[in-house]
Design a protein around this motif. Structure first.
Motif, PDB file in Angstrom:
ATOM      1  N   MET A 135       0.831  -1.208   0.000  1.00  0.00           N
ATOM      2  CA  MET A 135       0.000   0.000   0.000  1.00  0.00           C
ATOM      3  C   MET A 135       0.869   1.264   0.000  1.00  0.00           C
ATOM      4  O   MET A 135       0.525   2.247  -0.654  1.00  0.00           O
ATOM      5  CB  MET A 135      -0.933  -0.022   1.210  1.00  0.00           C
ATOM      6  N   HIS A 160       3.576   1.676  -1.434  1.00  0.00           N
ATOM      7  CA  HIS A 160       4.123   1.857  -2.781  1.00  0.00           C
ATOM      8  C   HIS A 160       3.018   1.912  -3.844  1.00  0.00           C
ATOM      9  O   HIS A 160       3.303   1.811  -5.037  1.00  0.00           O
ATOM     10  CB  HIS A 160       5.102   0.727  -3.107  1.00  0.00           C
ATOM     11  N   ASN A 161       1.751   2.038  -3.391  1.00  0.00           N
ATOM     12  CA  ASN A 161       0.613   2.167  -4.309  1.00  0.00           C
ATOM     13  C   ASN A 161       0.569   1.015  -5.314  1.00  0.00           C
ATOM     14  O   ASN A 161       0.252   1.206  -6.498  1.00  0.00           O
ATOM     15  CB  ASN A 161       0.666   3.511  -5.053  1.00  0.00           C
ATOM     16  N   HIS A 162       0.893  -0.160  -4.851  1.00  0.00           N
ATOM     17  CA  HIS A 162       0.868  -1.334  -5.726  1.00  0.00           C
ATOM     18  C   HIS A 162      -0.558  -1.894  -5.765  1.00  0.00           C
ATOM     19  O   HIS A 162      -1.195  -2.061  -4.723  1.00  0.00           O
ATOM     20  CB  HIS A 162       1.844  -2.398  -5.218  1.00  0.00           C
TER      21      HIS A 162
END
Length: 282
Positions: A46, A48-50
């Motif tokens: 989260m 790393h906005n994956h």
């Protein structure tokens, strides 16, 4: 749920796993450790906005294992292999199977989890009896190259179960041969020869009372302690009664090197020799 909330929940689950391990609740301790890892790794995704952060565990695990982003902390091959083993045990426990895991294996999982969580920014207290990470993740010693190592690496997934069955068959066959040899060694003379009672002095020419024969060293026998072979990869199934029929339920799976007590047997069924055992740490 935010990354901060996931990290806090990861810490709480790890502490719960430590408490359960101290109380002897091995199965629940393993579930708590796995849940702590899942929350900690999801928080990292989260941050790393994956997109895998919103997916299930397989999607998360695949993203962490195969990522090549320069700012993204990916799992190493050793870490991936160890997490796969933990997840395999978690699935069995979640399905209601009784899995006997040696205590030292659980301590290794706990130390591994603490090290991995700190790598992903989740600061947890180290176990009370830590072990160096290099001793846990050390790869097996390389085997000499040749035909046999190559065949083993390629087909070991199918060969290990066959080797386990073959080992059990050979142990049963050895026990059967020993029983037959003992029977053949009994006297078969037609004449009745008087035999002195234990403690009496035999007269010249009279036979003596033989001592009770002890089981052969290394053979299975009632009252002895046996160990599951060290090369068992997926656990040794223990059934409710002798037989290989699908209607006979599997009571539990024994991990490699698990000690068992032989309490009864042998019994011949479905072409195999069966022994009744009791797991020492269950």
């Amino acid at each position: 749920m935010t990354p901060a909330e996931l990290i806090a929940r990861s810490k709480a689950k790890f502490a719960l796993g430590q408490a359960r391990l101290r109380r002897g609740e091995d199965d629940l301790a393993l579930l708590s450790m796995h849940g702590s890892l899942e929350d900690g790794l999801r928080a990292h995704l989260m941050l790393h906005n994956h997109p895998a952060a919103e997916g299930d565990w397989p999607a998360m695990f695949e993203a962490l294992s195969e990522s090549t982003q320069p700012t993204f902390v990916a799992l190493s091959l050793d870490e991936t292999a160890r997490i796969r083993r933990m997840n395999s045990l978690r699935i069995r426990i979640a399905h209601g199977d009784q899995v006997a895991v040696p205590r030292e294996r659980l301590v290794e999982y706990q130390q591994f989890g603490a090290t991995l969580l700190r790598k992903y920014g989740v600061l947890v207290a180290a176990p009370e009896t830590p072990r160096p990470l290099d001793t846990m993740l050390r790869e097996p010693a390389p085997q000499p190259e040749g035909l046999i190592p190559v065949v083993w690496r390629r087909y070991r997934t199918h060969m290990v179960p066959l080797l386990v069955v073959l080992a059990l068959f050979l142990m049963g066959a050895a026990a059967t041969i020993a029983v037959q040899q003992n029977r053949q060694a009994e006297p078969t003379a037609a004449a009745v020869v008087p035999t002195p009672l234990p403690g009496e002095t035999p007269l010249p020419g009279e036979p003596t009372v033989p001592a009770t024969a002890e089981p052969l060293p290394g053979a299975l026998a009632v009252g002895r302690t046996a160990y599951v072979r060290g090369d068992v990869a997926n656990g040794l199934a223990v059934r409710a009664e002798p037989g290989t029929a699908a209607t006979i339920p599997v009571q539990l799976y024994l991990e490699a090197n698990t000690a068992v007590q032989v309490v009864n047997g042998p019994v011949e069924a479905d072409g195999y020799t069966w022994w009744q055992v009791r797991a020492v740490n269950v």
